[in-house]
Design a protein around this motif. Sequence first.
Motif, PDB file in Angstrom:
ATOM      1  N   UNK A   4      64.333  42.777  33.832  1.00  0.00           N
ATOM      2  CA  UNK A   4      65.599  43.336  33.347  1.00  0.00           C
ATOM      3  C   UNK A   4      65.386  44.157  32.078  1.00  0.00           C
ATOM      4  N   UNK A   5      64.555  43.653  31.172  1.00  0.00           N
ATOM      5  CA  UNK A   5      64.256  44.397  29.945  1.00  0.00           C
ATOM      6  C   UNK A   5      63.566  45.716  30.273  1.00  0.00           C
ATOM      7  N   UNK A   6      62.613  45.677  31.202  1.00  0.00           N
ATOM      8  CA  UNK A   6      61.908  46.891  31.612  1.00  0.00           C
ATOM      9  C   UNK A   6      62.887  47.915  32.170  1.00  0.00           C
ATOM     10  N   UNK A   7      63.771  47.478  33.061  1.00  0.00           N
ATOM     11  CA  UNK A   7      64.746  48.381  33.679  1.00  0.00           C
ATOM     12  C   UNK A   7      65.685  48.956  32.620  1.00  0.00           C
TER      13      UNK A   7
ATOM     14  N   UNK B 238      66.008  52.889  31.785  1.00  0.00           N
ATOM     15  CA  UNK B 238      67.302  53.578  31.800  1.00  0.00           C
ATOM     16  C   UNK B 238      67.576  54.258  30.461  1.00  0.00           C
ATOM     17  N   UNK B 239      67.239  53.563  29.383  1.00  0.00           N
ATOM     18  CA  UNK B 239      67.440  54.141  28.047  1.00  0.00           C
ATOM     19  C   UNK B 239      66.561  55.382  27.865  1.00  0.00           C
ATOM     20  N   UNK B 240      65.312  55.325  28.347  1.00  0.00           N
ATOM     21  CA  UNK B 240      64.425  56.487  28.257  1.00  0.00           C
ATOM     22  C   UNK B 240      64.986  57.645  29.070  1.00  0.00           C
ATOM     23  N   UNK B 241      65.445  57.362  30.284  1.00  0.00           N
ATOM     24  CA  UNK B 241      66.007  58.429  31.121  1.00  0.00           C
ATOM     25  C   UNK B 241      67.230  59.059  30.472  1.00  0.00           C
ATOM     26  N   UNK B 242      68.043  58.252  29.829  1.00  0.00           N
ATOM     27  CA  UNK B 242      69.266  58.748  29.199  1.00  0.00           C
ATOM     28  C   UNK B 242      68.970  59.549  27.940  1.00  0.00           C
TER      29      UNK B 242
END
Length: 137
Positions: free
Chosen positions: A13-16, A20-24
């Motif tokens: 979950x932390x990885x995902x 997501x934060x990197x993509x955003x």
Amino acid sequence: MMPENHRVHNGLEEDIHMLDEFRTRGEPEILGKLYTRYMHLVYGVCLKYLKDREEAKDGVMHIFEKMIREIPRHNIDNFRSWLHVVTKNYCLMQLRSGVSRQERYREWMNDQRIFMETADDLHPLDKEERYTDGEAL
């Protein structure tokens, strides 16, 4: 103490969340924090396949750079597994190229045109028209 399943699940979950934060936000620092958690594994896989510490270190850097480009293009459910596949493929491509760092160095040392300086390299103006110092400047 948490059961093993719970810790693994939280790690996923932390990885995902970090992906997501990197993509955003597109900030490499976010990806760097995530990558740091697995860098020792990447190095280990590279060392296993490439059998050279320096090439393995180079692989760790190249794979991070590749991740910056590739992550936005992929739907990643398990970052650790995805990273392992990316690392393995990188190593296999390096091996397929068939040219190790040591081989490149030997080729470079044996090619006198590369290894030795020539008079033309030292004095490029001598082989062209003669110029006065003022004209050359």
